[in-house]
Design an enzyme around this catalytic site. Structure first.
Site, PDB file in Angstrom:
ATOM      1  N   HIS A  22       0.822  -1.208   0.000  1.00 19.64           N
ATOM      2  CA  HIS A  22       0.000   0.000   0.000  1.00 19.64           C
ATOM      3  C   HIS A  22       0.863   1.270   0.000  1.00 19.64           C
ATOM      4  O   HIS A  22       0.705   2.141  -0.851  1.00 19.64           O
ATOM      5  CB  HIS A  22      -0.934   0.009   1.207  1.00 19.64           C
ATOM      6  CG  HIS A  22      -1.845   1.195   1.222  1.00 19.64           C
ATOM      7  ND1 HIS A  22      -3.108   1.160   0.673  1.00 19.64           N
ATOM      8  CD2 HIS A  22      -1.662   2.451   1.680  1.00 19.64           C
ATOM      9  CE1 HIS A  22      -3.659   2.363   0.799  1.00 19.64           C
ATOM     10  NE2 HIS A  22      -2.794   3.162   1.417  1.00 19.64           N
TER      11      HIS A  22
ATOM     12  N   LYS B 158      -5.070  10.394  -8.652  1.00 18.28           N
ATOM     13  CA  LYS B 158      -4.860  10.682  -7.219  1.00 18.28           C
ATOM     14  C   LYS B 158      -4.885  12.200  -7.081  1.00 18.28           C
ATOM     15  O   LYS B 158      -3.933  12.879  -7.485  1.00 18.28           O
ATOM     16  CB  LYS B 158      -3.516  10.109  -6.748  1.00 18.28           C
ATOM     17  CG  LYS B 158      -3.280  10.292  -5.254  1.00 18.28           C
ATOM     18  CD  LYS B 158      -3.108   8.961  -4.530  1.00 18.28           C
ATOM     19  CE  LYS B 158      -2.959   9.155  -3.038  1.00 18.28           C
ATOM     20  NZ  LYS B 158      -3.013   7.913  -2.274  1.00 18.28           N
TER      21      LYS B 158
ATOM     22  N   HIS C  58       3.036   6.187  -1.798  1.00 14.31           N
ATOM     23  CA  HIS C  58       3.648   7.365  -1.177  1.00 14.31           C
ATOM     24  C   HIS C  58       5.173   7.287  -1.225  1.00 14.31           C
ATOM     25  O   HIS C  58       5.840   7.783  -0.324  1.00 14.31           O
ATOM     26  CB  HIS C  58       3.204   7.480   0.286  1.00 14.31           C
ATOM     27  CG  HIS C  58       1.727   7.658   0.446  1.00 14.31           C
ATOM     28  ND1 HIS C  58       1.083   8.834   0.117  1.00 14.31           N
ATOM     29  CD2 HIS C  58       0.757   6.812   0.876  1.00 14.31           C
ATOM     30  CE1 HIS C  58      -0.211   8.702   0.341  1.00 14.31           C
ATOM     31  NE2 HIS C  58      -0.440   7.481   0.804  1.00 14.31           N
TER      32      HIS C  58
END
Length: 285
Positions: A158, A220, A174
């Protein structure tokens, strides 16, 4: 809003200074922030693109590949099925790769500082072998993102690789190395920076950015990430925040170098659900 956490700020600055593998802006890589991103919703497909060029103009890949923690990290990025709801299959080779990566980061000063701190708090296992098992469980143990699904996710996937939901939403992603590699393969399209209050635009040497991008036909609207830092640095700070709190979502306000950040960690049972930095301000303003 939450007060600055002086204890974590001090520790994370020691780690920042000890992060000899961190790449330096303008020297090891160059970014081009270009235009400010327009308004967007999760899943928008037709969003104005305010950045014609790549975010990463260049990255010294020789240096990346010569650093063991980066090299072993990069080998993990192709191990995942990015769609949620699709069961992950972990091969014996991938387990070996996960362990090589953990061995590499555990040999660094950054992870040593993390381990020492967690030992003092009685939150880490004393031996490195046991601490490694603990890290494996937190980051690599599979779980189902949605109840009823087969195990389709883990903290590492993730946060560092990114996932998609129903082909419309981007979850996580990220990490700057993954962003750079995906951008290089034309999988990611950088749309512009997301400005924050009181600062017009980021600088080329800012090492925390909020950005807008599309990836695998999903959008995003805003994602934030450290730029240039080593994988062990991110692993260390997020693991510490995760272990310090039992809350589902923990937000710690810290000052690292010139950056005032809110570090957000969400738990998924005994594992990391997500983790990312939110840039509040920098002292260079």
């Amino acid at each position: 809003r939450k007060a600055l956490n002086p204890e974590l700020s001090k520790l994370f600055n020691e780690m920042w200074d000890a992060d000899v593998h961190r790449l330096r802006p303008g020297k090891d890589y160059t970014i081009d922030v270009q235009g400010k991103a327009g308004p967007a919703q999760q899943g928008d497909s037709a969003v104005q693109d305010n950045a014609a060029r790549h975010l990463f103009q260049n990255v010294n890949e020789e240096r990346l590949k010569s650093i063991k923690t980066f090299a072993t990290f990069i080998s993990l990025l192709d191990n995942y099925e990015t769609s949620t709801g699709v069961a992950e299959v972990v091969t014996p080779e991938e387990i070996v790769e996960n362990n090589c990566f953990l061995d590499a980061i555990l040999a660094t000063e950054v992870m040593k500082l993390a381990h020492d701190y967690l030992l003092k708090k009685k939150l880490a296992k004393p031996t490195l072998a046991d601490f490694k098992h603990q890290l494996y469980d937190i980051w690599f143990q599979l779980y189902a993102r949605k109840e009823g699904d087969r195990p389709d996710s883990c903290g590492f996937e993730h946060v560092f690789v990114g996932e998609t939901r129903r082909g419309k939403e981007i979850l996580g992603l990220h990490n700057w190395v993954q962003f750079y590699l995906q951008e290089k393969r034309s999988q990611i399209d950088y749309k512009g920076y997301v400005a924050r209050k009181n600062k017009t635009r980021p600088d080329r040497d800012d090492q925390v950015l909020s950005i807008q991008f599309s990836w695998k036909d999903s959008m995003k609207p805003i994602g934030s990430t450290f730029i240039g830092v080593s994988p062990e640095f991110e692993f260390a700070i997020y693991t510490i925040i995760f272990l310090l709190s039992e809350e589902t979502v923990t937000r710690e306000r810290v000052k690292i170098d010139e950056y005032e950040l809110q570090l957000v960690v969400r738990r998924h049972g005994h594992h990391i659900g997500t983790a990312y930095p939110v840039l509040l301000s920098t002292t260079s303003e």
